[in-house]
Design an enzyme around this catalytic site. Structure first.
Site, PDB file in Angstrom:
ATOM      1  N   GLY A 203       0.837  -1.258  -0.023  1.00 32.48           N
ATOM      2  CA  GLY A 203      -0.027   0.000   0.039  1.00 32.48           C
ATOM      3  C   GLY A 203       0.712   1.252  -0.048  1.00 32.48           C
ATOM      4  N   LEU A 229      -4.055  -5.669  -4.720  1.00 33.88           N
ATOM      5  CA  LEU A 229      -2.829  -4.596  -4.574  1.00 33.88           C
ATOM      6  C   LEU A 229      -1.718  -4.989  -4.019  1.00 33.88           C
ATOM      7  CD1 LEU A 229      -2.280  -1.513  -4.865  1.00 33.88           C
ATOM      8  CD2 LEU A 229      -2.945  -1.220  -2.393  1.00 33.88           C
ATOM      9  N   ASP A 230      -0.720  -5.097  -5.043  1.00 32.89           N
ATOM     10  CA  ASP A 230       0.852  -5.360  -4.674  1.00 32.89           C
ATOM     11  C   ASP A 230       0.730  -6.816  -3.954  1.00 32.89           C
ATOM     12  OD1 ASP A 230       1.463  -2.889  -4.899  1.00 32.89           O
ATOM     13  OD2 ASP A 230       1.124  -2.364  -2.744  1.00 32.89           O
ATOM     14  N   ALA A 231       0.062  -7.805  -4.653  1.00 29.74           N
ATOM     15  CA  ALA A 231       0.037  -9.325  -4.238  1.00 29.74           C
ATOM     16  C   ALA A 231       0.286 -10.123  -5.349  1.00 29.74           C
ATOM     17  CB  ALA A 231      -1.380  -9.497  -3.612  1.00 29.74           C
TER      18      ALA A 231
END
Length: 286
Positions: A203, A229-231
């Site tokens: 995040g 998100l960001d995964a």
């Protein structure tokens, strides 16, 4: 009379692991008059999955003929596979916001021949970096994003990407979240650099999160973009040691060097077909 230059192909394979895959594929390439100039293989014993990347040269076999002839083997071994042609560099669209360090690094590496790709354009939600991009002779598209209604902006982004016939997209510190439809359409072809050692500090403002946590290592993560998100699947990571003496702005400064290097390595491996995705993990033949 000079001989024509050999065709150069990359064969990328993922399939259930079983005896005889390497022998069958290698024999096929030899029978077709090809040579294996680089071989990468990995068996995931837990998943029962086999991964292969072969660099091939052939004086006889066209890409179309190779694909048609190889299909029998692919069906026999239940392969997910593709054949790429390095003589046709990928078309790479770069997206960026205001921070320039990753963009500057990528453009330098591209202009010096380190990144084998074509960059038809750069897309940004701010106009700050136009002069830099146009200095390299690359088209710059300013697409502002209205926080109250982002859909029109991303419709224009998707139109530009499609118009440029992009093979891959790299988010070089593009500080907007791509909509799910765009993530789905370009699954496995959108690369992001996140300024933390994921899965820690996902995040916004990860360096400030790291400072508050008192970490002794900061890092950066190059990964594929998914709807979460960001995964997405991780391609490459690296770290930088820090101490109690460093303020948040120091972490940002130190982190920028890590971000540039990690993104460049991850992107280079992607362009060279060295990254194979399996679920939310990757096999990287670096």
């Amino acid at each position: 009379m000079a001989q024509p230059a050999p065709h150069h192909y990359r064969l990328i394979v993922s399939c259930p692991d079983r005896v005889g895959i390497v022998s069958r594929v290698s024999s096929f390439i030899a029978e077709q008059g090809g040579s294996i100039v680089e071989a990468n293989q990995h068996s995931d014993l837990d998943a029962g999955r086999f991964f292969m990347r072969y660099d091939i040269q052939s004086n006889a076999l066209s890409a179309e003929d190779f694909r048609a002839a190889f299909e029998t083997i692919a069906r026999e071994f239940d392969m997910a596979w593709r054949l790429s042609e390095p003589a046709r560099p990928q078309r790479l669209v770069i997206m960026v916001s205001r921070q320039s360090h990753c963009l500057v690094d990528l453009l330098y590496r591209w202009s010096s021949g380190e990144l084998d790709c074509t960059i038809p354009c750069v897309i940004s939600n701010h106009d700050d970096l136009r002069a830099l991009v146009e200095w390299y002779g690359i088209a710059f598209h300013h697409v502002p994003v209205d926080p109250a209604d982002k859909a029109p902006a991303f419709a224009e982004v998707e139109r530009l990407i499609e118009a440029e016939d992009a093979d891959s997209i790299v988010l070089a510190r593009y500080m907007q979240i791509l909509p799910p439809a765009l993530c789905q359409r370009y699954m496995g072809r959108v690369i992001n650099i996140h300024h933390s050692f994921l899965p820690s500090f996902a995040g916004a403002k990860p360096y400030h999160q790291a400072f508050e946590r008192g970490v002794k290592l900061i890092g950066a993560t190059c990964h594929y973009v998914t709807e979460e998100l960001d995964a997405g699947p991780i391609i490459e990571q690296d770290i930088q040691r820090v101490s109690h003496c460093h303020a948040p702005q120091d972490l940002v400064r130190l982190g920028k060097d890590v971000e540039k290097a990690v993104l460049a390595r991850g992107l280079r491996w992607h362009l060279q077909d060295r990254v194979l995705i399996h679920g939310n993990k990757t096999v990287v033949f670096s």
